[in-house]
Design a protein around this motif. Structure first.
Motif: not given
Length: 299
Positions: A56-63, A68-80, A85-90
């Motif tokens: 079984v293989r897994y893919e990263k998907v958005v409902p 989706i492409k790996p380069e379109d993924i950013v980090r997000g810190f859950e506040i609720g 809050v979306v955080l950019e790599p830089d």
């Protein structure tokens, strides 16, 4: 500190970190080595699609969007709930700690004062070169003589770690410690225990049993029975040809070494207890860290 069984002579592994151990104005050049083996030696399971026998293989998907492409993924810190809050790599790079090459021992405590819940991952600390050996051994001897543990902080991989330095054999072990906010409070669980008047004879009998079974700790006498039983089960099924192949059509695989499965499993079982890694620190919300600053959970 009980020492594991001695192994045969082998080349020194690559150091994990190099820097200085500093006690006041004394700086000693040191190297850090992992004290545990990686989980590559453990028996691992993969999920298999039973009807086809394929892995079984897994893919990263958005409902609603699908893969989706790996380069379109950013980090997000859950506040609720479902709020981030979306955080950019830089932005994350800006707050990353600069690599410091010094372990400052700023406090000392009795070894018995350290709560075992705070221990995280052990490393061997050794002097780098002959010039550093004498100073290293002096610090080790002083810690052993005083029965103390050296406490400080160090930076590795962009993170600041709380560490304890303790004598081990002829050298030192550096143990990374968890911060205060990484430990769940025990009181909510323990306070539910009722207050009972204990029978003195029963306590005395239990104490006698403990005394009879007390002996110096030797980790080699303990065996991972589950891993042994699992190895036997796998071997039985292998002999019964209960095997599937997950290799995909058209995939070119490089020729590899022919190995004996039982031998590999026995080695895995033999190294399981000695090489079991500790789980990575898990951030939890709330509380203040030992450094006095509030620590947040990583995204």
């Amino acid at each position: 500190m009980a020492a594991p069984q001695k192994s045969s002579q082998s080349p020194r592994p690559r150091s994990y970190w190099k820097g200085f151990l500093r006690l006041s104005l004394v700086s000693i050049s040191v190297e850090l080595y992992a004290a545990t083996t990686s989980n590559d030696h453990h028996i691992a399971f993969h999920q298999i699609h039973k009807p086809s026998g394929k892995r079984v293989r897994y893919e990263k998907v958005v409902p609603g969007l699908g893969p989706i492409k790996p380069e379109d993924i950013v980090r997000g810190f859950e506040i609720g709930d479902d709020t981030y809050v979306v955080l950019e790599p830089d932005e994350l790079e800006e707050v990353k700690l600069a690599s410091k090459r010094t372990i400052d021992l700023v406090q000392f405590a009795d070894a018995t004062d350290l709560d075992p819940r705070y221990f995280d991952r052990p490393y061997y600390l050794v002097p780098e070169g002959n010039v550093s050996t004498e100073g290293f051994l002096v610090v080790r001897a002083a810690l052993e003589s005083a029965g103390k543990v050296g406490l400080g902080q160090m930076t590795m991989r962009g993170r600041e770690y709380l560490v304890a330095v303790v004598p081990c054999g002829r050298g030192l072990v550096l143990e990374t410690l968890r911060y205060a906010d990484e430990i769940r409070a025990a009181e909510p669980l323990f306070e539910e225990l009722p207050e009972l008047r204990l029978d003195k004879e029963m306590v005395a009998l239990a104490s006698e049993l403990i005394e009879r079974k007390s002996k110096p700790f030797d980790v080699s006498v303990f065996t991972d029975h589950y891993a042994e039983a699992l190895a036997e089960l796998v071997e039985r099924k292998r002999k019964g040809k209960a095997i599937v192949t997950t290799e995909e059509p058209g995939r070119v695989r490089e020729p590899g070494k022919v190995i004996d499965l039982m031998d590999a499993l026995k080695k895995s079982v033999g190294q399981d207890l000695r090489g079991r890694p500790r789980p990575a620190p898990r951030r939890v919300r709330g509380g203040a860290g030992q450094s006095g600053q509030k620590r947040t959970r990583r995204a």
